[in-house]
Design an enzyme around this catalytic site. Structure first.
Site, PDB file in Angstrom:
ATOM      1  N   SER A 207       2.501-133.043  74.368  1.00 22.74           N
ATOM      2  CA  SER A 207       1.550-133.493  73.348  1.00 22.74           C
ATOM      3  C   SER A 207       2.059-134.820  72.806  1.00 22.74           C
ATOM      4  O   SER A 207       3.229-135.176  72.998  1.00 22.74           O
ATOM      5  CB  SER A 207       1.436-132.456  72.222  1.00 22.74           C
TER       6      SER A 207
ATOM      7  N   GLU B  25       1.759-137.792  69.451  1.00 21.48           N
ATOM      8  CA  GLU B  25       1.394-137.998  68.040  1.00 21.48           C
ATOM      9  C   GLU B  25       1.046-139.466  67.817  1.00 21.48           C
ATOM     10  O   GLU B  25       1.716-140.353  68.344  1.00 21.48           O
ATOM     11  CB  GLU B  25       2.592-137.591  67.182  1.00 21.48           C
TER      12      GLU B  25
ATOM     13  N   THR C 138      -1.203-138.283  62.284  1.00 22.61           N
ATOM     14  CA  THR C 138      -0.482-138.093  61.022  1.00 22.61           C
ATOM     15  C   THR C 138      -1.405-138.323  59.816  1.00 22.61           C
ATOM     16  O   THR C 138      -2.492-138.896  59.935  1.00 22.61           O
ATOM     17  CB  THR C 138       0.729-139.041  60.908  1.00 22.61           C
ATOM     18  N   TYR C 139      -0.899-137.881  58.665  1.00 24.12           N
ATOM     19  CA  TYR C 139      -1.657-137.948  57.412  1.00 24.12           C
ATOM     20  C   TYR C 139      -0.715-138.493  56.357  1.00 24.12           C
ATOM     21  O   TYR C 139       0.414-137.990  56.221  1.00 24.12           O
ATOM     22  CB  TYR C 139      -2.096-136.530  57.049  1.00 24.12           C
TER      23      TYR C 139
ATOM     24  N   ASP D 216       6.168-135.988  51.878  1.00 21.86           N
ATOM     25  CA  ASP D 216       7.133-136.476  50.889  1.00 21.86           C
ATOM     26  C   ASP D 216       6.364-137.250  49.834  1.00 21.86           C
ATOM     27  O   ASP D 216       5.435-137.987  50.158  1.00 21.86           O
ATOM     28  CB  ASP D 216       8.169-137.397  51.563  1.00 21.86           C
TER      29      ASP D 216
ATOM     30  N   HIS E  99      16.686-130.067  57.282  1.00 23.57           N
ATOM     31  CA  HIS E  99      15.922-130.984  56.425  1.00 23.57           C
ATOM     32  C   HIS E  99      16.866-131.616  55.403  1.00 23.57           C
ATOM     33  O   HIS E  99      17.732-130.921  54.848  1.00 23.57           O
ATOM     34  CB  HIS E  99      14.799-130.196  55.726  1.00 23.57           C
TER      35      HIS E  99
ATOM     36  N   PHE F  96      14.179-145.160  59.829  1.00 24.56           N
ATOM     37  CA  PHE F  96      13.520-143.842  59.894  1.00 24.56           C
ATOM     38  C   PHE F  96      14.560-142.734  59.826  1.00 24.56           C
ATOM     39  O   PHE F  96      14.383-141.739  59.135  1.00 24.56           O
ATOM     40  CB  PHE F  96      12.815-143.657  61.237  1.00 24.56           C
TER      41      PHE F  96
ATOM     42  N   HIS G   4       6.962-133.016  72.474  1.00 25.34           N
ATOM     43  CA  HIS G   4       5.951-133.660  71.629  1.00 25.34           C
ATOM     44  C   HIS G   4       6.427-135.088  71.397  1.00 25.34           C
ATOM     45  O   HIS G   4       7.498-135.301  70.800  1.00 25.34           O
ATOM     46  CB  HIS G   4       5.843-132.898  70.297  1.00 25.34           C
TER      47      HIS G   4
HETATM   48  P1  FAD Z   1       8.699-127.708  53.938  1.00 26.93           P
HETATM   49  O1  FAD Z   1       8.662-126.737  55.046  1.00 26.93           O
HETATM   50  O2  FAD Z   1       7.989-127.360  52.687  1.00 26.93           O
HETATM   51  O3  FAD Z   1      10.241-127.992  53.635  1.00 26.93           O
HETATM   52  C1  FAD Z   1      10.649-129.067  52.780  1.00 26.93           C
HETATM   53  C2  FAD Z   1      11.988-128.729  52.108  1.00 26.93           C
HETATM   54  O4  FAD Z   1      11.799-127.675  51.168  1.00 26.93           O
HETATM   55  C3  FAD Z   1      13.071-128.223  53.054  1.00 26.93           C
HETATM   56  O5  FAD Z   1      14.309-128.679  52.557  1.00 26.93           O
HETATM   57  C4  FAD Z   1      12.986-126.716  52.967  1.00 26.93           C
HETATM   58  O6  FAD Z   1      14.221-126.081  53.229  1.00 26.93           O
HETATM   59  C5  FAD Z   1      12.551-126.521  51.514  1.00 26.93           C
HETATM   60  N1  FAD Z   1      11.620-125.382  51.364  1.00 26.93           N
HETATM   61  C6  FAD Z   1      10.593-125.047  52.181  1.00 26.93           C
HETATM   62  N2  FAD Z   1       9.917-123.995  51.708  1.00 26.93           N
HETATM   63  C7  FAD Z   1      10.532-123.645  50.553  1.00 26.93           C
HETATM   64  C8  FAD Z   1      10.278-122.640  49.593  1.00 26.93           C
HETATM   65  N3  FAD Z   1       9.258-121.772  49.732  1.00 26.93           N
HETATM   66  N4  FAD Z   1      11.084-122.587  48.508  1.00 26.93           N
HETATM   67  C9  FAD Z   1      12.115-123.460  48.340  1.00 26.93           C
HETATM   68  N5  FAD Z   1      12.399-124.443  49.238  1.00 26.93           N
HETATM   69  C10 FAD Z   1      11.604-124.535  50.316  1.00 26.93           C
HETATM   70  N6  FAD Z   1       4.897-136.360  56.713  1.00 26.93           N
HETATM   71  C11 FAD Z   1       3.715-136.857  56.291  1.00 26.93           C
HETATM   72  O7  FAD Z   1       3.616-137.296  55.157  1.00 26.93           O
HETATM   73  N7  FAD Z   1       2.624-136.916  57.110  1.00 26.93           N
HETATM   74  C12 FAD Z   1       2.656-136.447  58.375  1.00 26.93           C
HETATM   75  O8  FAD Z   1       1.654-136.508  59.078  1.00 26.93           O
HETATM   76  C13 FAD Z   1       3.883-135.902  58.859  1.00 26.93           C
HETATM   77  N8  FAD Z   1       3.988-135.397  60.107  1.00 26.93           N
HETATM   78  C14 FAD Z   1       5.155-134.787  60.499  1.00 26.93           C
HETATM   79  C15 FAD Z   1       5.201-134.179  61.762  1.00 26.93           C
HETATM   80  C16 FAD Z   1       6.358-133.536  62.178  1.00 26.93           C
HETATM   81  C17 FAD Z   1       6.370-132.878  63.536  1.00 26.93           C
HETATM   82  C18 FAD Z   1       7.515-133.522  61.345  1.00 26.93           C
HETATM   83  C19 FAD Z   1       8.775-132.866  61.815  1.00 26.93           C
HETATM   84  C20 FAD Z   1       7.471-134.132  60.106  1.00 26.93           C
HETATM   85  C21 FAD Z   1       6.291-134.753  59.662  1.00 26.93           C
HETATM   86  N9  FAD Z   1       6.189-135.336  58.407  1.00 26.93           N
HETATM   87  C22 FAD Z   1       4.998-135.866  57.971  1.00 26.93           C
HETATM   88  C23 FAD Z   1       7.353-135.382  57.531  1.00 26.93           C
HETATM   89  C24 FAD Z   1       7.423-134.141  56.598  1.00 26.93           C
HETATM   90  O9  FAD Z   1       6.321-134.149  55.726  1.00 26.93           O
HETATM   91  C25 FAD Z   1       8.722-134.245  55.813  1.00 26.93           C
HETATM   92  O10 FAD Z   1       9.802-134.004  56.682  1.00 26.93           O
HETATM   93  C26 FAD Z   1       8.829-133.387  54.560  1.00 26.93           C
HETATM   94  O11 FAD Z   1       9.984-133.801  53.839  1.00 26.93           O
HETATM   95  C27 FAD Z   1       8.967-131.903  54.812  1.00 26.93           C
HETATM   96  O12 FAD Z   1       7.830-131.347  55.300  1.00 26.93           O
HETATM   97  P2  FAD Z   1       7.819-129.811  55.764  1.00 26.93           P
HETATM   98  O13 FAD Z   1       6.452-129.482  56.140  1.00 26.93           O
HETATM   99  O14 FAD Z   1       8.900-129.538  56.715  1.00 26.93           O
HETATM  100  O15 FAD Z   1       8.171-129.121  54.351  1.00 26.93           O
END
Ligand code: FAD
Length: 287
Positions: free
Chosen positions: A12, A14, A45-46, A106, A146, A213, A263
């Site tokens: 896939s 991106e 991405t968003y 973020d 992370h 990055f 990916h």
């Molecule tokens: P989460 O899974 O919520 O985790 C974030 C942090 O919080 C981690 O440290 C985790 O350990 C902690 N955590 C998670 N759940 C909990 C909980 N319930 N309670 C307490 N702590 C918790 N960013 C964008 O803005 N747009 C995009 O399109 C985008 N695409 C991405 C695509 C991929 C494949 C990847 C790997 C990253 C992408 N990102 C994108 C970046 C991503 O948004 C960041 O890495 C962000 O900091 C974490 O997102 P996450 O979904 O992993 O968050």
């Protein structure tokens, strides 16, 4: 175009939503070249906080309607409400979209509104509750952990929350150390996490950008890779050739070690992704 059903790796790519008309033309050209991979989907991405909302939707629908590869929009928690998320997903569902990448995002600097979902697991839960099994949900995984995670163990607990909430598969942050991936995958398996964890692959084109990055997202550039890249200065051809060797070897190791697919973070360019997959024998050699 169906993804391969013969056990070959699921590929896939991106993209980010282009800003200009010229960017859109470049993206369309890259996309059409990347059809050679027979990708399972193209994701878009968003911008967390909604900065790219219209452009993301536009790029997603362009992919979805021009075929043959289905589009997978990313969506994030930052500044999102349940209503705005439902509205977006209803729109996507009506347009035939069946896969999304659910992320926290973020907080952009200057923004204060975290939104109604605190973490990606809450977004996944919401999508499952509202839309049942309609969407295949991808989530992010971090083989090098992370950057905000208090410990590897806690990060794994949090990854598990997303899986328990209903994620179907995961895409990793990029990395250049295959052992980190294998350890992460094996630890997940020991915890009973059975979803595919697909390595995210970042081709190397520009050292300064990659270093920036990587500092931000916590992906480690191994010293030997960094030192080589630094030594090439502005010699783009040397960077490209070295990067191609490094990333192709990484992909080869990942696939031979059982990774279910790759990916590619394409950065809206096809050349390196094509060169890597060609080296791996995943696509026919081009002239
Ligand atoms: P989460 O899974 O919520 O985790 C974030 C942090 O919080 C981690 O440290 C985790 O350990 C902690 N955590 C998670 N759940 C909990 C909980 N319930 N309670 C307490 N702590 C918790 N960013 C964008 O803005 N747009 C995009 O399109 C985008 N695409 C991405 C695509 C991929 C494949 C990847 C790997 C990253 C992408 N990102 C994108 C970046 C991503 O948004 C960041 O890495 C962000 O900091 C974490 O997102 P996450 O979904 O992993 O968050």
């Amino acid at each position: 175009m169906p993804a391969p059903s013969d056990g070959s790796p699921v590929l896939s790519c991106e993209f980010f939503p282009p800003v200009t008309a010229e960017g859109l033309i470049k993206l369309q050209a890259a996309r059409s070249q990347l059809l050679a991979l027979r990708p399972a989907y193209f994701s878009v991405t968003y911008g967390a906080g909604g900065s790219t909302r219209e452009r993301t939707v536009e790029a997603v629908l362009d992919i979805q309607h021009s075929g043959p590869v289905p589009a997978a929009p990313h969506l994030t928690c930052i500044a999102a409400t349940r209503d705005s998320t439902r509205e977006l997903l209803l729109h996507y569902r009506a347009q035939g979209i069946g896969r999304v990448v659910a992320l926290r995002g973020d907080m952009p600097s200057g923004m204060r509104d975290p939104g109604e979902f605190r973490h990606a697991n809450e977004l996944v839960q919401f999508i499952r509750t509202e839309f049942g099994d309609h969407f295949h949900i991808e989530v992010a995984a971090y083989p090098e952990y992370h950057p905000q995670a208090p410990s590897p163990e806690k990060d794994l607990d949090n990854f598990q929350r997303k899986v328990d909430a209903g994620a179907n598969s995961a895409i990793t942050q990029y990395f250049y150390n295959a052992d980190a991936y294998f350890r992460f995958r094996d630890t997940c398996a020991q915890r009973g996490i059975a979803i595919p964890i697909v390595p995210g692959i970042m081709p190397i084109t520009n050292f300064t950008q990659l270093a920036r990055f990587s500092d931000a997202c916590g992906a480690e550039i191994p010293r030997w890779v960094r030192k080589n890249l630094e030594s090439f200065g502005d010699d783009r051809e040397a960077i490209r050739a070295f990067g191609l060797d490094v990333v192709s070897a990484l992909c080869e190791r990942l696939l031979s070690g059982g990774a279910p697919g790759l990916h590619f973070y394409s950065m809206n360019q096809a050349t390196l992704t094509l060169a890597i997959t060609e080296r791996l024998g995943l696509i026919p050699a081009r002239r």
